[in-house]
Design a protein around this motif. Structure first.
Motif, PDB file in Angstrom:
ATOM      1  N   VAL A  67       0.829  -1.218   0.000  1.00 18.23           N
ATOM      2  CA  VAL A  67       0.000   0.000   0.000  1.00 18.23           C
ATOM      3  C   VAL A  67       0.861   1.265   0.000  1.00 18.23           C
ATOM      4  O   VAL A  67       0.719   2.124  -0.891  1.00 18.23           O
ATOM      5  CB  VAL A  67      -0.987   0.000   1.179  1.00 18.23           C
ATOM      6  CG1 VAL A  67      -1.705   1.351   1.266  1.00 18.23           C
ATOM      7  CG2 VAL A  67      -1.999  -1.125   1.027  1.00 18.23           C
ATOM      8  N   ARG A  96       1.452   4.040  -3.197  1.00 13.67           N
ATOM      9  CA  ARG A  96       1.150   5.463  -2.964  1.00 13.67           C
ATOM     10  C   ARG A  96       2.368   6.329  -3.240  1.00 13.67           C
ATOM     11  O   ARG A  96       2.259   7.423  -3.788  1.00 13.67           O
ATOM     12  CB  ARG A  96       0.678   5.658  -1.526  1.00 13.67           C
ATOM     13  CG  ARG A  96      -0.739   5.175  -1.272  1.00 13.67           C
ATOM     14  CD  ARG A  96      -1.107   5.323   0.187  1.00 13.67           C
ATOM     15  NE  ARG A  96      -2.483   4.914   0.448  1.00 13.67           N
ATOM     16  CZ  ARG A  96      -2.986   4.723   1.662  1.00 13.67           C
ATOM     17  NH1 ARG A  96      -2.213   4.940   2.734  1.00 13.67           N
ATOM     18  NH2 ARG A  96      -4.238   4.349   1.821  1.00 13.67           N
ATOM     19  N   SER A 125      -2.297   8.020  -4.359  1.00 17.27           N
ATOM     20  CA  SER A 125      -3.379   7.231  -3.763  1.00 17.27           C
ATOM     21  C   SER A 125      -4.395   6.747  -4.795  1.00 17.27           C
ATOM     22  O   SER A 125      -5.115   5.776  -4.550  1.00 17.27           O
ATOM     23  CB  SER A 125      -4.081   8.054  -2.677  1.00 17.27           C
ATOM     24  OG  SER A 125      -4.586   9.269  -3.234  1.00 17.27           O
ATOM     25  N   TYR A 185      -3.895   5.088  -7.306  1.00 14.48           N
ATOM     26  CA  TYR A 185      -3.499   3.770  -7.804  1.00 14.48           C
ATOM     27  C   TYR A 185      -3.442   2.732  -6.689  1.00 14.48           C
ATOM     28  O   TYR A 185      -2.988   1.611  -6.900  1.00 14.48           O
ATOM     29  CB  TYR A 185      -2.136   3.854  -8.486  1.00 14.48           C
ATOM     30  CG  TYR A 185      -2.166   4.529  -9.841  1.00 14.48           C
ATOM     31  CD1 TYR A 185      -2.127   3.788 -11.011  1.00 14.48           C
ATOM     32  CD2 TYR A 185      -2.248   5.913  -9.952  1.00 14.48           C
ATOM     33  CE1 TYR A 185      -2.161   4.394 -12.247  1.00 14.48           C
ATOM     34  CE2 TYR A 185      -2.289   6.540 -11.186  1.00 14.48           C
ATOM     35  CZ  TYR A 185      -2.244   5.774 -12.332  1.00 14.48           C
ATOM     36  OH  TYR A 185      -2.290   6.378 -13.567  1.00 14.48           O
ATOM     37  N   ALA A 186      -3.913   3.091  -5.475  1.00 15.49           N
ATOM     38  CA  ALA A 186      -3.784   2.210  -4.316  1.00 15.49           C
ATOM     39  C   ALA A 186      -4.543   0.900  -4.476  1.00 15.49           C
ATOM     40  O   ALA A 186      -4.197  -0.105  -3.847  1.00 15.49           O
ATOM     41  CB  ALA A 186      -4.257   2.937  -3.058  1.00 15.49           C
ATOM     42  N   GLN A 187      -5.571   0.865  -5.330  1.00 16.24           N
ATOM     43  CA  GLN A 187      -6.320  -0.369  -5.511  1.00 16.24           C
ATOM     44  C   GLN A 187      -5.489  -1.456  -6.210  1.00 16.24           C
ATOM     45  O   GLN A 187      -5.910  -2.609  -6.298  1.00 16.24           O
ATOM     46  CB  GLN A 187      -7.592  -0.098  -6.320  1.00 16.24           C
ATOM     47  CG  GLN A 187      -7.351   0.318  -7.765  1.00 16.24           C
ATOM     48  CD  GLN A 187      -8.633   0.673  -8.484  1.00 16.24           C
ATOM     49  OE1 GLN A 187      -8.902   1.832  -8.759  1.00 16.24           O
ATOM     50  NE2 GLN A 187      -9.436  -0.324  -8.798  1.00 16.24           N
ATOM     51  N   ALA A 191      -2.751  -2.534  -4.896  1.00 15.57           N
ATOM     52  CA  ALA A 191      -1.965  -3.189  -3.844  1.00 15.57           C
ATOM     53  C   ALA A 191      -2.346  -4.659  -3.688  1.00 15.57           C
ATOM     54  O   ALA A 191      -1.469  -5.535  -3.572  1.00 15.57           O
ATOM     55  CB  ALA A 191      -2.139  -2.448  -2.521  1.00 15.57           C
ATOM     56  N   TYR A 246       1.225   2.711   7.968  1.00 18.66           N
ATOM     57  CA  TYR A 246       1.803   2.668   6.610  1.00 18.66           C
ATOM     58  C   TYR A 246       2.342   4.039   6.182  1.00 18.66           C
ATOM     59  O   TYR A 246       2.125   4.487   5.048  1.00 18.66           O
ATOM     60  CB  TYR A 246       0.761   2.187   5.598  1.00 18.66           C
ATOM     61  CG  TYR A 246       0.286   0.785   5.836  1.00 18.66           C
ATOM     62  CD1 TYR A 246       1.040  -0.301   5.420  1.00 18.66           C
ATOM     63  CD2 TYR A 246      -0.925   0.534   6.482  1.00 18.66           C
ATOM     64  CE1 TYR A 246       0.616  -1.605   5.653  1.00 18.66           C
ATOM     65  CE2 TYR A 246      -1.364  -0.766   6.714  1.00 18.66           C
ATOM     66  CZ  TYR A 246      -0.591  -1.827   6.296  1.00 18.66           C
ATOM     67  OH  TYR A 246      -1.019  -3.113   6.522  1.00 18.66           O
TER      68      TYR A 246
END
Length: 503
Positions: free
Chosen positions: A322, A326, A331, A333-335, A337, A451
Protein backbone atom coordinates in the motif's frame (compact mmCIF):
# COMPACT_ATOMS: atom_id res chain seq x y z
CA UNK A 1 34.01 -22.94 -18.67
CA UNK A 2 33.56 -26.53 -17.70
CA UNK A 3 31.38 -26.37 -14.61
CA UNK A 4 29.01 -24.13 -12.81
CA UNK A 5 31.81 -23.21 -10.44
CA UNK A 6 33.99 -21.16 -12.76
CA UNK A 7 34.27 -18.47 -10.12
CA UNK A 8 35.21 -14.97 -11.14
CA UNK A 9 34.55 -15.30 -14.90
CA UNK A 10 31.03 -16.64 -14.49
CA UNK A 11 30.52 -14.35 -11.51
CA UNK A 12 31.21 -11.27 -13.64
CA UNK A 13 28.77 -12.54 -16.23
CA UNK A 14 26.08 -13.02 -13.62
CA UNK A 15 26.74 -9.55 -12.19
CA UNK A 16 26.40 -7.89 -15.59
CA UNK A 17 23.27 -9.87 -16.45
CA UNK A 18 21.73 -8.73 -13.17
CA UNK A 19 22.78 -5.18 -13.94
CA UNK A 20 21.17 -5.45 -17.39
CA UNK A 21 17.96 -6.84 -15.94
CA UNK A 22 17.90 -4.15 -13.26
CA UNK A 23 18.48 -1.44 -15.87
CA UNK A 24 15.68 -2.82 -18.03
CA UNK A 25 13.25 -2.96 -15.14
CA UNK A 26 14.14 0.34 -13.48
CA UNK A 27 14.29 2.26 -16.77
CA UNK A 28 10.94 0.82 -17.82
CA UNK A 29 9.50 1.73 -14.43
CA UNK A 30 10.88 5.28 -14.64
CA UNK A 31 9.36 5.66 -18.09
CA UNK A 32 5.96 4.35 -16.98
CA UNK A 33 5.93 6.46 -13.82
CA UNK A 34 6.82 9.53 -15.86
CA UNK A 35 3.88 8.75 -18.15
CA UNK A 36 1.65 8.40 -15.08
CA UNK A 37 2.58 11.89 -13.92
CA UNK A 38 2.07 13.68 -17.23
CA UNK A 39 -0.89 11.79 -18.73
CA UNK A 40 -4.40 11.07 -17.44
CA UNK A 41 -5.21 7.43 -16.57
CA UNK A 42 -6.81 6.77 -19.96
CA UNK A 43 -3.62 7.69 -21.83
CA UNK A 44 -1.52 5.72 -19.34
CA UNK A 45 -3.65 2.71 -20.27
CA UNK A 46 -2.89 3.44 -23.92
CA UNK A 47 0.84 3.35 -23.16
CA UNK A 48 0.37 -0.05 -21.49
CA UNK A 49 -1.43 -1.35 -24.58
CA UNK A 50 1.35 -0.02 -26.83
CA UNK A 51 3.84 -2.02 -24.79
CA UNK A 52 1.65 -5.12 -25.09
CA UNK A 53 1.41 -4.77 -28.89
CA UNK A 54 5.15 -4.17 -29.21
CA UNK A 55 5.74 -7.33 -27.17
CA UNK A 56 3.38 -9.39 -29.35
CA UNK A 57 4.93 -8.91 -32.79
CA UNK A 58 8.43 -10.19 -31.91
CA UNK A 59 6.81 -13.21 -30.28
CA UNK A 60 4.90 -14.03 -33.47
CA UNK A 61 7.57 -13.18 -36.02
CA UNK A 62 10.64 -14.56 -34.25
CA UNK A 63 9.26 -18.10 -34.73
CA UNK A 64 10.96 -18.99 -31.44
CA UNK A 65 14.31 -19.05 -33.21
CA UNK A 66 16.05 -16.96 -30.56
CA UNK A 67 15.96 -20.00 -28.28
CA UNK A 68 17.40 -22.13 -31.06
CA UNK A 69 20.23 -19.71 -31.82
CA UNK A 70 21.24 -19.65 -28.16
CA UNK A 71 20.92 -23.38 -27.58
CA UNK A 72 22.79 -24.51 -30.69
CA UNK A 73 25.55 -21.92 -30.25
CA UNK A 74 26.29 -23.24 -26.75
CA UNK A 75 25.75 -26.82 -27.93
CA UNK A 76 28.39 -26.37 -30.67
CA UNK A 77 30.76 -25.00 -28.02
CA UNK A 78 30.08 -28.07 -25.88
CA UNK A 79 30.87 -30.43 -28.77
CA UNK A 80 33.98 -28.43 -29.72
CA UNK A 81 32.66 -27.43 -33.18
CA UNK A 82 33.35 -23.69 -33.36
CA UNK A 83 32.94 -23.61 -37.15
CA UNK A 84 29.22 -24.18 -36.73
CA UNK A 85 28.90 -20.87 -34.88
CA UNK A 86 29.82 -18.86 -37.99
CA UNK A 87 27.05 -20.60 -39.91
CA UNK A 88 24.56 -19.84 -37.14
CA UNK A 89 25.40 -16.12 -37.22
CA UNK A 90 25.00 -15.86 -41.00
CA UNK A 91 21.65 -17.70 -40.90
CA UNK A 92 20.37 -15.61 -38.00
CA UNK A 93 21.07 -12.31 -39.76
CA UNK A 94 19.40 -13.36 -43.01
CA UNK A 95 16.33 -14.88 -41.39
CA UNK A 96 16.02 -11.97 -38.95
CA UNK A 97 15.89 -9.46 -41.81
CA UNK A 98 13.24 -11.51 -43.61
CA UNK A 99 11.03 -11.93 -40.53
CA UNK A 100 11.34 -8.24 -39.62
CA UNK A 101 10.02 -7.27 -43.06
CA UNK A 102 7.08 -9.64 -42.68
CA UNK A 103 6.29 -8.24 -39.22
CA UNK A 104 6.16 -4.64 -40.46
CA UNK A 105 3.95 -5.58 -43.42
CA UNK A 106 1.52 -7.32 -41.08
CA UNK A 107 1.44 -4.41 -38.64
CA UNK A 108 0.66 -1.88 -41.37
CA UNK A 109 -2.14 -4.03 -42.75
CA UNK A 110 -3.80 -4.66 -39.37
CA UNK A 111 -3.26 -1.35 -37.53
CA UNK A 112 -6.82 -0.19 -38.20
CA UNK A 113 -8.30 -3.33 -36.63
CA UNK A 114 -5.88 -3.28 -33.67
CA UNK A 115 -6.76 0.34 -32.91
CA UNK A 116 -10.50 -0.30 -32.81
CA UNK A 117 -10.33 -3.66 -31.02
CA UNK A 118 -8.12 -2.65 -28.08
CA UNK A 119 -8.22 1.16 -27.96
CA UNK A 120 -11.94 1.29 -28.77
CA UNK A 121 -11.24 4.05 -31.30
CA UNK A 122 -9.75 4.46 -34.78
CA UNK A 123 -8.00 7.60 -33.50
CA UNK A 124 -5.06 5.48 -32.37
CA UNK A 125 -4.37 3.96 -35.79
CA UNK A 126 -1.48 6.30 -36.55
CA UNK A 127 0.07 5.49 -33.17
CA UNK A 128 -0.08 1.79 -33.98
CA UNK A 129 1.46 2.44 -37.41
CA UNK A 130 4.40 4.10 -35.71
CA UNK A 131 5.35 0.84 -33.97
CA UNK A 132 6.84 -0.12 -37.35
CA UNK A 133 9.81 1.97 -36.20
CA UNK A 134 10.37 -0.41 -33.27
CA UNK A 135 9.41 -3.95 -34.24
CA UNK A 136 12.24 -4.85 -36.70
CA UNK A 137 14.96 -3.80 -34.27
CA UNK A 138 13.22 -5.59 -31.40
CA UNK A 139 13.25 -8.84 -33.40
CA UNK A 140 16.90 -8.45 -34.39
CA UNK A 141 17.96 -7.68 -30.82
CA UNK A 142 16.32 -10.87 -29.56
CA UNK A 143 18.24 -12.89 -32.19
CA UNK A 144 21.61 -11.19 -31.70
CA UNK A 145 21.50 -11.18 -27.91
CA UNK A 146 20.62 -14.87 -27.95
CA UNK A 147 23.73 -15.60 -30.04
CA UNK A 148 25.91 -13.57 -27.67
CA UNK A 149 24.46 -15.48 -24.71
CA UNK A 150 25.06 -18.71 -26.62
CA UNK A 151 28.68 -17.68 -27.00
CA UNK A 152 28.55 -17.33 -23.19
CA UNK A 153 29.84 -13.79 -23.16
CA UNK A 154 27.36 -12.81 -20.49
CA UNK A 155 29.37 -9.74 -19.52
CA UNK A 156 29.28 -8.11 -22.97
CA UNK A 157 25.63 -9.05 -23.41
CA UNK A 158 24.89 -7.20 -20.16
CA UNK A 159 26.91 -4.12 -21.14
CA UNK A 160 25.24 -3.78 -24.55
CA UNK A 161 21.86 -4.53 -23.01
CA UNK A 162 22.23 -1.74 -20.46
CA UNK A 163 23.36 0.69 -23.14
CA UNK A 164 20.47 0.15 -25.51
CA UNK A 165 17.85 -0.01 -22.74
CA UNK A 166 19.00 3.34 -21.36
CA UNK A 167 18.82 4.68 -24.91
CA UNK A 168 15.30 3.34 -25.45
CA UNK A 169 13.80 4.82 -22.31
CA UNK A 170 16.09 7.82 -21.93
CA UNK A 171 15.32 9.11 -25.42
CA UNK A 172 11.60 8.36 -24.94
CA UNK A 173 11.42 10.28 -21.66
CA UNK A 174 13.33 13.20 -23.17
CA UNK A 175 10.99 13.24 -26.18
CA UNK A 176 7.95 13.13 -23.89
CA UNK A 177 9.34 15.95 -21.78
CA UNK A 178 9.79 18.15 -24.84
CA UNK A 179 6.62 17.32 -26.78
CA UNK A 180 4.17 16.05 -24.12
CA UNK A 181 2.80 13.91 -26.95
CA UNK A 182 2.17 10.17 -26.87
CA UNK A 183 3.43 10.01 -30.47
CA UNK A 184 6.95 10.69 -29.19
CA UNK A 185 7.02 7.29 -27.49
CA UNK A 186 7.41 4.96 -30.50
CA UNK A 187 9.94 7.36 -32.05
CA UNK A 188 12.11 7.30 -28.92
CA UNK A 189 11.79 3.53 -28.67
CA UNK A 190 12.78 3.14 -32.31
CA UNK A 191 16.00 5.15 -31.97
CA UNK A 192 17.02 3.23 -28.86
CA UNK A 193 16.33 -0.19 -30.35
CA UNK A 194 18.31 0.68 -33.48
CA UNK A 195 21.30 1.61 -31.32
CA UNK A 196 21.02 -1.82 -29.70
CA UNK A 197 21.03 -3.62 -33.06
CA UNK A 198 24.18 -1.78 -34.14
CA UNK A 199 26.01 -2.61 -30.91
CA UNK A 200 25.07 -6.29 -30.88
CA UNK A 201 25.81 -6.71 -34.59
CA UNK A 202 29.23 -5.02 -34.37
CA UNK A 203 30.31 -7.11 -31.39
CA UNK A 204 29.19 -10.46 -32.79
CA UNK A 205 30.77 -9.87 -36.21
CA UNK A 206 34.02 -8.92 -34.49
CA UNK A 207 33.98 -12.13 -32.44
CA UNK A 208 33.12 -14.49 -35.29
CA UNK A 209 34.90 -12.99 -38.30
CA UNK A 210 37.86 -15.36 -37.88
CA UNK A 211 35.63 -18.44 -37.68
CA UNK A 212 35.00 -20.66 -40.65
CA UNK A 213 31.43 -20.49 -41.90
CA UNK A 214 30.38 -24.12 -41.93
CA UNK A 215 26.98 -25.02 -43.33
CA UNK A 216 24.42 -25.01 -40.56
CA UNK A 217 21.52 -27.40 -40.98
CA UNK A 218 18.28 -25.58 -40.19
CA UNK A 219 16.01 -28.59 -39.77
CA UNK A 220 17.20 -29.48 -36.23
CA UNK A 221 16.94 -25.82 -35.24
CA UNK A 222 13.36 -25.55 -36.49
CA UNK A 223 12.47 -28.85 -34.81
CA UNK A 224 13.87 -27.51 -31.56
CA UNK A 225 12.38 -24.02 -31.87
CA UNK A 226 8.89 -24.86 -33.16
CA UNK A 227 7.55 -26.09 -29.80
CA UNK A 228 9.04 -23.01 -28.14
CA UNK A 229 7.50 -20.78 -30.81
CA UNK A 230 4.07 -22.23 -30.17
CA UNK A 231 4.81 -21.89 -26.47
CA UNK A 232 5.79 -18.24 -26.95
CA UNK A 233 2.50 -17.40 -28.63
CA UNK A 234 0.53 -19.29 -26.01
CA UNK A 235 2.62 -17.65 -23.26
CA UNK A 236 1.79 -14.23 -24.60
CA UNK A 237 -1.87 -15.11 -24.39
CA UNK A 238 -1.41 -16.69 -20.98
CA UNK A 239 0.39 -13.59 -19.67
CA UNK A 240 -1.66 -10.88 -21.41
CA UNK A 241 -5.19 -12.30 -21.58
CA UNK A 242 -6.01 -10.86 -18.15
CA UNK A 243 -4.81 -7.40 -19.24
CA UNK A 244 -6.72 -7.54 -22.49
CA UNK A 245 -9.81 -8.78 -20.64
CA UNK A 246 -9.55 -5.84 -18.22
CA UNK A 247 -9.28 -3.53 -21.25
CA UNK A 248 -12.31 -5.19 -22.84
CA UNK A 249 -14.54 -5.42 -19.76
CA UNK A 250 -13.37 -2.33 -17.87
CA UNK A 251 -11.66 0.79 -19.21
CA UNK A 252 -8.21 2.23 -19.96
CA UNK A 253 -7.99 3.70 -16.46
CA UNK A 254 -8.31 0.22 -14.91
CA UNK A 255 -5.59 -1.02 -17.25
CA UNK A 256 -3.34 1.81 -16.04
CA UNK A 257 -3.78 0.79 -12.37
CA UNK A 258 -3.43 -2.94 -13.04
CA UNK A 259 -0.37 -2.46 -15.21
CA UNK A 260 1.37 -0.62 -12.38
CA UNK A 261 0.92 -3.69 -10.16
CA UNK A 262 2.34 -5.88 -12.93
CA UNK A 263 5.19 -3.43 -13.43
CA UNK A 264 6.23 -3.71 -9.78
CA UNK A 265 5.86 -7.50 -9.86
CA UNK A 266 8.06 -7.70 -12.96
CA UNK A 267 10.56 -5.46 -11.20
CA UNK A 268 10.92 -7.99 -8.40
CA UNK A 269 11.64 -10.66 -11.03
CA UNK A 270 15.05 -9.09 -11.70
CA UNK A 271 16.16 -10.98 -8.60
CA UNK A 272 15.80 -14.32 -10.40
CA UNK A 273 15.25 -13.86 -14.16
CA UNK A 274 18.89 -13.06 -15.14
CA UNK A 275 19.87 -16.56 -14.01
CA UNK A 276 17.66 -18.02 -16.73
CA UNK A 277 19.72 -16.93 -19.73
CA UNK A 278 22.96 -18.01 -18.09
CA UNK A 279 21.94 -21.45 -16.85
CA UNK A 280 20.14 -22.18 -20.13
CA UNK A 281 23.42 -21.71 -21.98
CA UNK A 282 25.25 -23.86 -19.41
CA UNK A 283 22.63 -26.61 -19.55
CA UNK A 284 22.92 -26.60 -23.36
CA UNK A 285 26.71 -26.92 -23.08
CA UNK A 286 26.40 -29.76 -20.53
CA UNK A 287 23.94 -31.49 -22.85
CA UNK A 288 26.51 -31.25 -25.63
CA UNK A 289 29.00 -32.95 -23.30
CA UNK A 290 26.36 -35.48 -22.14
CA UNK A 291 26.90 -34.46 -18.49
CA UNK A 292 23.56 -35.21 -16.81
CA UNK A 293 24.93 -34.94 -13.27
CA UNK A 294 25.99 -31.34 -13.81
CA UNK A 295 22.54 -30.53 -15.18
CA UNK A 296 20.86 -31.85 -12.02
CA UNK A 297 23.35 -30.06 -9.80
CA UNK A 298 22.71 -26.92 -11.83
CA UNK A 299 18.99 -27.23 -11.11
CA UNK A 300 19.66 -27.45 -7.37
CA UNK A 301 22.08 -24.53 -7.25
CA UNK A 302 20.04 -22.21 -9.47
CA UNK A 303 16.78 -23.04 -7.64
CA UNK A 304 18.40 -22.10 -4.33
CA UNK A 305 19.91 -18.94 -5.83
CA UNK A 306 16.57 -17.82 -7.29
CA UNK A 307 14.64 -18.53 -4.10
CA UNK A 308 17.06 -16.91 -1.65
CA UNK A 309 16.67 -13.58 -3.46
CA UNK A 310 13.10 -13.64 -4.78
CA UNK A 311 11.10 -15.13 -1.92
CA UNK A 312 12.00 -12.57 0.80
CA UNK A 313 11.66 -9.67 -1.64
CA UNK A 314 8.22 -10.84 -2.79
CA UNK A 315 6.89 -11.37 0.72
CA UNK A 316 8.43 -8.16 2.02
CA UNK A 317 7.00 -6.00 -0.77
CA UNK A 318 3.58 -7.64 -0.28
CA UNK A 319 3.70 -6.50 3.34
CA UNK A 320 4.22 -2.84 2.33
CA UNK A 321 2.38 -2.81 -1.00
CA UNK A 322 0.00 0.00 0.00
CA UNK A 323 2.58 2.68 0.92
CA UNK A 324 4.85 1.57 -1.92
CA UNK A 325 2.18 2.17 -4.57
CA UNK A 326 1.15 5.46 -2.96
CA UNK A 327 4.76 6.60 -3.08
CA UNK A 328 5.22 5.60 -6.73
CA UNK A 329 1.97 6.79 -8.25
CA UNK A 330 -0.31 8.39 -5.66
CA UNK A 331 -3.38 7.23 -3.76
CA UNK A 332 -5.40 6.97 -7.00
CA UNK A 333 -3.50 3.77 -7.80
CA UNK A 334 -3.78 2.21 -4.32
CA UNK A 335 -6.32 -0.37 -5.51
CA UNK A 336 -3.42 -2.10 -7.23
CA UNK A 337 -1.96 -3.19 -3.84
CA UNK A 338 -4.07 -6.36 -3.48
CA UNK A 339 -3.43 -7.61 -7.04
CA UNK A 340 0.28 -6.95 -6.54
CA UNK A 341 0.37 -9.00 -3.32
CA UNK A 342 -1.48 -11.90 -4.92
CA UNK A 343 0.91 -12.05 -7.86
CA UNK A 344 4.06 -11.76 -5.75
CA UNK A 345 3.12 -14.44 -3.22
CA UNK A 346 2.07 -16.99 -5.86
CA UNK A 347 5.21 -16.30 -7.90
CA UNK A 348 7.35 -16.81 -4.81
CA UNK A 349 5.87 -20.26 -4.19
CA UNK A 350 6.66 -21.42 -7.72
CA UNK A 351 9.93 -19.54 -8.38
CA UNK A 352 11.84 -22.84 -8.44
CA UNK A 353 10.01 -23.75 -11.63
CA UNK A 354 12.26 -21.46 -13.71
CA UNK A 355 15.49 -23.49 -13.38
CA UNK A 356 13.58 -26.74 -13.92
CA UNK A 357 12.16 -25.32 -17.14
CA UNK A 358 15.64 -24.18 -18.22
CA UNK A 359 16.91 -27.74 -17.73
CA UNK A 360 14.10 -29.13 -19.89
CA UNK A 361 14.82 -26.53 -22.56
CA UNK A 362 18.58 -27.10 -22.46
CA UNK A 363 18.14 -30.84 -22.96
CA UNK A 364 15.79 -30.40 -25.96
CA UNK A 365 12.61 -31.54 -24.21
CA UNK A 366 10.73 -28.57 -25.63
CA UNK A 367 7.45 -30.33 -26.43
CA UNK A 368 6.43 -30.13 -22.78
CA UNK A 369 6.15 -26.34 -22.99
CA UNK A 370 3.33 -26.57 -25.52
CA UNK A 371 1.33 -28.64 -23.06
CA UNK A 372 2.12 -26.47 -20.03
CA UNK A 373 1.49 -23.16 -21.78
CA UNK A 374 -1.71 -24.33 -23.48
CA UNK A 375 -3.19 -25.28 -20.14
CA UNK A 376 -1.88 -22.05 -18.57
CA UNK A 377 -3.58 -20.01 -21.31
CA UNK A 378 -6.81 -21.93 -20.80
CA UNK A 379 -6.62 -21.33 -17.06
CA UNK A 380 -6.05 -17.58 -17.46
CA UNK A 381 -8.80 -17.28 -20.07
CA UNK A 382 -11.42 -19.08 -17.98
CA UNK A 383 -10.53 -17.36 -14.72
CA UNK A 384 -10.28 -13.91 -16.35
CA UNK A 385 -13.81 -13.98 -17.73
CA UNK A 386 -15.10 -15.65 -14.56
CA UNK A 387 -13.41 -13.53 -11.88
CA UNK A 388 -12.81 -10.07 -13.36
CA UNK A 389 -16.53 -9.16 -13.59
CA UNK A 390 -16.93 -10.19 -9.92
CA UNK A 391 -13.58 -9.37 -8.28
CA UNK A 392 -12.24 -6.73 -10.67
CA UNK A 393 -8.45 -6.35 -10.54
CA UNK A 394 -8.01 -8.96 -7.79
CA UNK A 395 -9.72 -11.45 -10.11
CA UNK A 396 -7.32 -10.47 -12.89
CA UNK A 397 -4.37 -11.09 -10.56
CA UNK A 398 -5.67 -14.54 -9.62
CA UNK A 399 -6.16 -15.40 -13.29
CA UNK A 400 -2.67 -14.16 -14.14
CA UNK A 401 -1.08 -16.05 -11.26
CA UNK A 402 -2.78 -19.29 -12.27
CA UNK A 403 -0.54 -19.43 -15.35
CA UNK A 404 2.54 -19.93 -13.18
CA UNK A 405 0.82 -22.57 -11.07
CA UNK A 406 -0.37 -24.63 -14.02
CA UNK A 407 2.95 -24.32 -15.89
CA UNK A 408 4.92 -25.43 -12.85
CA UNK A 409 2.79 -28.52 -12.24
CA UNK A 410 3.16 -29.76 -15.83
CA UNK A 411 6.87 -28.96 -16.23
CA UNK A 412 7.74 -30.43 -12.83
CA UNK A 413 5.95 -33.69 -13.65
CA UNK A 414 7.81 -34.12 -16.95
CA UNK A 415 11.16 -33.04 -15.51
CA UNK A 416 10.87 -35.45 -12.61
CA UNK A 417 10.07 -38.26 -15.01
CA UNK A 418 13.19 -37.31 -17.04
CA UNK A 419 15.36 -37.41 -13.92
CA UNK A 420 16.26 -33.71 -14.03
CA UNK A 421 14.77 -32.57 -10.72
CA UNK A 422 17.09 -32.07 -7.76
CA UNK A 423 15.76 -29.76 -5.06
CA UNK A 424 17.21 -28.90 -1.67
CA UNK A 425 14.10 -29.13 0.50
CA UNK A 426 16.11 -28.59 3.69
CA UNK A 427 17.27 -25.22 2.42
CA UNK A 428 13.94 -24.19 0.86
CA UNK A 429 11.90 -24.96 4.00
CA UNK A 430 14.27 -22.92 6.19
CA UNK A 431 14.31 -20.12 3.65
CA UNK A 432 10.51 -19.88 3.68
CA UNK A 433 10.46 -19.88 7.48
CA UNK A 434 12.97 -17.02 7.51
CA UNK A 435 11.13 -15.03 4.83
CA UNK A 436 7.77 -15.59 6.53
CA UNK A 437 9.01 -14.27 9.86
CA UNK A 438 10.57 -11.30 8.08
CA UNK A 439 7.33 -10.46 6.22
CA UNK A 440 5.33 -10.66 9.46
CA UNK A 441 7.78 -8.31 11.18
CA UNK A 442 7.57 -5.82 8.30
CA UNK A 443 3.76 -6.01 8.23
CA UNK A 444 3.51 -5.38 11.98
CA UNK A 445 5.94 -2.46 11.78
CA UNK A 446 4.01 -0.93 8.88
CA UNK A 447 0.53 -1.46 10.33
CA UNK A 448 1.49 -0.05 13.74
CA UNK A 449 2.78 3.12 12.06
CA UNK A 450 -0.23 3.48 9.73
CA UNK A 451 1.80 2.67 6.61
CA UNK A 452 3.58 6.01 6.77
CA UNK A 453 5.35 6.84 3.52
CA UNK A 454 8.21 8.54 5.31
CA UNK A 455 9.00 5.29 7.16
CA UNK A 456 9.39 3.12 4.04
CA UNK A 457 13.21 2.97 4.41
CA UNK A 458 12.73 1.82 8.00
CA UNK A 459 10.40 -0.99 6.91
CA UNK A 460 13.03 -2.15 4.41
CA UNK A 461 15.80 -2.08 7.01
CA UNK A 462 13.65 -4.07 9.44
CA UNK A 463 13.02 -6.65 6.73
CA UNK A 464 16.67 -7.02 5.75
CA UNK A 465 17.84 -7.29 9.37
CA UNK A 466 15.22 -9.87 10.37
CA UNK A 467 15.80 -11.95 7.21
CA UNK A 468 19.60 -12.10 7.63
CA UNK A 469 19.19 -12.97 11.31
CA UNK A 470 16.69 -15.75 10.55
CA UNK A 471 18.78 -17.26 7.74
CA UNK A 472 21.76 -17.31 10.11
CA UNK A 473 19.68 -18.67 13.02
CA UNK A 474 18.18 -21.53 10.96
CA UNK A 475 21.55 -22.39 9.34
CA UNK A 476 19.75 -22.56 6.01
CA UNK A 477 22.92 -22.26 3.91
CA UNK A 478 25.51 -25.01 4.10
CA UNK A 479 29.15 -24.00 4.11
CA UNK A 480 29.85 -25.32 0.60
CA UNK A 481 26.86 -23.46 -0.87
CA UNK A 482 27.91 -20.27 0.90
CA UNK A 483 31.40 -20.62 -0.54
CA UNK A 484 29.99 -21.25 -4.02
CA UNK A 485 27.82 -18.13 -3.91
CA UNK A 486 30.75 -16.04 -2.71
CA UNK A 487 32.92 -17.40 -5.56
CA UNK A 488 30.33 -16.19 -8.08
CA UNK A 489 30.37 -12.63 -6.73
CA UNK A 490 33.09 -10.48 -8.35
CA UNK A 491 35.90 -9.61 -5.94
CA UNK A 492 35.21 -5.91 -6.34
CA UNK A 493 31.80 -6.34 -4.68
CA UNK A 494 33.31 -6.85 -1.23
CA UNK A 495 30.18 -5.72 0.63
CA UNK A 496 28.04 -8.33 -1.13
CA UNK A 497 30.58 -11.04 -0.30
CA UNK A 498 30.53 -10.05 3.37
CA UNK A 499 26.71 -10.09 3.48
CA UNK A 500 26.65 -13.61 2.04
CA UNK A 501 29.21 -14.77 4.58
CA UNK A 502 26.93 -13.40 7.34
CA UNK A 503 24.19 -15.76 6.12
Amino acid sequence: MNTLKDGETLGKGIAFQYAYSATLTLSGAAFYLYAIHIFPKSLVGSVALLIAILSLFPVIFSFGLQYGWQHFTSYEIGTGNSDGVGGIVRRALAIGALLSTAAVATLLSTAHVISFLFFHSYAYTTLVYMLALDIPSAIMISFLNSILLGLQNFRKSGIIGMTYVLSVYGISIAALHITRSIYAIPIGWGVGYFIGVLLFYTDIIKRTKSMSVAKFEMRPLFSYSLPLYITGILSYGAVYIDRLTVAYLKDLSSIGVYNLALLIASGVSILSSPLGGIIFSKFSEFHGRNDSEMIKEGVRISSNAAAILYVPAALGISAISVPLIRLMAGSGYAQGALPLSIILIVNAVFIIGGPIGNAMQGTRRTHVFIISTSLALLSNFILSFTLIPVMSLAGAAIAYSSTGVVSFIIIYAFARNAGLVKLDMRFLSRLWLSAGVMALAVYLAASMTAYALILLPLYVLVGVAVYIAMIHFTSALREDDRSLIVSLIPKRLKIMRKIVMLL
